[in-house]
Design a protein around this motif. Structure first.
Motif, PDB file in Angstrom:
ATOM      1  N   ASN A 230       0.860  -1.176   0.000  1.00 18.69           N
ATOM      2  CA  ASN A 230       0.000   0.000   0.000  1.00 18.69           C
ATOM      3  C   ASN A 230       0.897   1.227   0.000  1.00 18.69           C
ATOM      4  N   ALA A 231       1.007   1.865  -1.153  1.00 18.28           N
ATOM      5  CA  ALA A 231       1.939   2.986  -1.298  1.00 18.28           C
ATOM      6  C   ALA A 231       1.603   4.142  -0.360  1.00 18.28           C
ATOM      7  N   ASP A 232       0.336   4.338  -0.050  1.00 22.07           N
ATOM      8  CA  ASP A 232      -0.048   5.441   0.827  1.00 22.07           C
ATOM      9  C   ASP A 232       0.414   5.217   2.259  1.00 22.07           C
ATOM     10  N   ALA A 233       0.477   3.943   2.686  1.00 25.60           N
ATOM     11  CA  ALA A 233       0.859   3.650   4.065  1.00 25.60           C
ATOM     12  C   ALA A 233       2.347   3.374   4.228  1.00 25.60           C
ATOM     13  N   ALA A 275       1.562  -1.513   5.724  1.00 30.73           N
ATOM     14  CA  ALA A 275       1.638  -1.280   4.285  1.00 30.73           C
ATOM     15  C   ALA A 275       1.610  -2.591   3.497  1.00 30.73           C
ATOM     16  N   THR A 287     -10.081   0.408  -4.360  1.00 29.40           N
ATOM     17  CA  THR A 287      -8.949   1.155  -3.808  1.00 29.40           C
ATOM     18  C   THR A 287      -7.701   1.054  -4.659  1.00 29.40           C
ATOM     19  N   LYS A 289      -5.164   1.678  -7.525  1.00 32.16           N
ATOM     20  CA  LYS A 289      -4.858   2.859  -8.323  1.00 32.16           C
ATOM     21  C   LYS A 289      -5.074   2.573  -9.797  1.00 32.16           C
TER      22      LYS A 289
END
Length: 528
Positions: A230-233, A275, A287, A289
């Motif tokens: 998970n790139a955001d986390a 992540a 979710t 991308k």
């Protein structure tokens, strides 16, 4: 259940598999259903059994699990893979500085080379050699049985005299049977290579040289569940890299190479930021991308996946003709007593079919050799030919086949040694005894002997009148099963009785069970 719990669960299953199979190959007397259970979960043996008509679900289960959740087999079931993890952990204890593996690109060409070499040798007649030396389960079995087991016995025998001096009972000297030196060097070289690769690069062996790892890896690259970042986390802390044994996590690109990931779940336990996650791969979630959803597929990988899967089918398809040819062996090679007879001086384990069928099934894993109660089963060198190194044979110079034992028929995972109940095994002929009167103690020294007859369980070898009131052995071929008790017991320097393999008739006559007669009683009331 939290995803962090997947690692300890995997470790527990892996420890159990490694313990049971290690003890089995060391010759421990474990319950045969337990050994059969773990042996039936090994990919190559069950694939061979399935391809030749046996009801072996292990290979199907492994393929389904791999397509569902990745290479769980490689991390929790395969004993050689688990052994590599243990080696990597042990060698890390001797390093002065902390050491962890970084991401490394896949050695794709090497993977293809070993996979296709293994696959292409099957229709060319080299299936036995390629599968035996590259199957991870069989490689593990040979390592434990031929290398580790003798070392443990040497150590045990060294302790026995000291234990006797200390009045410790229960320890006794163990026989040590060593394979031919070239075989030991070959097995030792493979094991040394695995140790070096595991110590320096973790699961590099699994992801380059092992054809099973390659096949399952490309199936896993299209699995339903896979590890994703998970790139955001993700904070790029690198803790997942330190725990990854396959060097398949690319933090810069934010991807995990599913074809090399062995589903050990170490990264899930190491990531404090959450992540690392398990995500579905067959559908695009909300979710995900857009860039991930629209990423073009790797056509080369997809094509190789298709050909590799087709190759697995070719493996089964090419094994079947080998078995069919083996079944017609008697028709093509004479009546079993002429010059065309193959393997004349080699006696196989108890098998219902012919020797070619046995060799086509066997992967030389050594499980039967390690489990043999008398030690008569030994790895072959060139007795079957160079393409069948390390496959089991009877060595009557060391022991004989126990008449009431059928251990090897209970645990063979490929069906090379089919299950035979004791009554059936007791009439299954694996060889034929041949008596040479010129070498016999009775004939040479004109004295009594009869050791061969005393040890024969079927009384195929019995004594008949000879010169000077002596008796000499004679073989009733209808009763002989080729167990080797007579050959092993013969005291002559040049054995007077030898057992030859590849008999024409596979079933012997069952010996009659004579009831003991009551002793006659004399007139005084005494039976003597």
């Amino acid at each position: 259940m939290s995803l962090r719990h997947l690692k300890p669960l995997r470790v527990a299953v892996a420890a159990l598999c490694l313990t049971v199979l290690t003890l089995a190959f060391l010759g421990a007397h474990l319950p045969h259903p337990l050994i059969s259970l773990f042996a039936s979960l090994q990919f190559v043996p069950t694939l061979i059994a399935l391809a030749t008509g046996s009801l072996a679900l292990g290979a199907i289960i492994i393929l389904v699990v791999t397509l569902t959740a990745g290479r769980i087999y490689c991390s929790a079931i395969c004993p050689l893979g688990i052994l590599q993890d243990a080696i990597a952990r042990i060698t890390s204890l001797f390093r002065r500085k902390p050491f962890f593996l970084r991401y490394a690109p896949a050695w794709t060409k090497v993977r293809h080379l070993f996979f296709w070499t293994t696959l292409l040798t099957i229709p060319l007649g080299g299936a036995g050699l390629a599968i035996a030396w590259l199957d991870p389960y069989s490689t593990f079995g040979r390592t434990v049985s031929l290398l580790i087991r003798p070392l443990i016995r040497f150590a045990h025998n060294a302790i026995v005299p000291h234990a006797e001096k200390a009045h410790v009972t229960g320890l006794y000297h163990l026989d040590i049977a060593l394979a031919a030196l070239p075989l030991l060097l070959g097995v030792g070289a493979v094991f040394l290579l695995i140790v070096v690769m595991a110590s320096l690069r973790g699961r590099l062996y699994c992801n380059t040289l092992c054809p099973v790892g390659t096949l399952l890896g490309f199936i896993a690259s299209r699995s339903w569940l896979r590890l994703k970042i998970n790139a955001d986390a993700c904070g790029k802390c690198g803790e997942c890299l330190k725990s990854c044994k396959a060097q398949c996590i690319d933090l810069k690109a934010g991807t995990v190479d599913a074809s090399r990931c062995v589903s050990c779940y170490n990264c899930l336990a190491a990531c404090d930021q959450g992540a690392m996650r398990l995500a579905t791969n067959w559908t695009v979630s909300r979710t995900t991308k857009p860039s991930d959803a629209t990423q073009p597929p790797d056509s080369g990988r997809r094509q190789f996946l298709l050909t590799a899967t087709g190759g697995a089918l070719v493996t089964g398809a090419t094994l079947l003709p080998d078995i069919s040819r083996a079944d017609d062996h008697e028709k093509k090679h004479g009546d079993g007593h002429g010059k065309k007879r193959k393997y004349k001086n080699v006696v196989t384990p108890p098998i219902a079919g012919d020797t070619d069928t046995f060799l086509a099934h066997c992967t030389a894993c050594q499980l039967c050799i390690s489990s043999c109660t008398t030690g008569v089963l030994q790895p072959a060198f060139l007795q079957y030919g160079p393409q069948h190194l390390l496959k089991p044979r009877m060595d009557y110079s060391k022991a004989f086949c126990n008449y009431t034992c059928h251990r090897c028929t209970e645990i063979c995972p490929t069906g090379a040694i089919p299950f035979l109940p004791v009554p059936q095994k007791q009439i299954t002929r694996i060889g034929m005894a041949h008596f040479n009167k010129e070498n016999c103690i009775v004939s040479v020294y004109h004295t009594d002997c009869g050791a061969c007859s005393e040890h024969c369980p079927t009384k195929a070898v019995h004594m008949v009148p000879y010169e000077g009131g002596l008796v000499i052995p004679e073989v009733d071929k209808s009763l002989c099963i080729g167990c080797g008790a007579c050959e092993f017991a013969c005291p002559a320097d040049d054995k007077a009785i030898l057992v030859h393999g590849a008999p024409k008739e596979k079933l012997a006559r069952r010996p009659s069970e004579e009831k003991p007669t009551a002793p006659t009683v004399n007139k005084d009331g005494f039976p003597f």
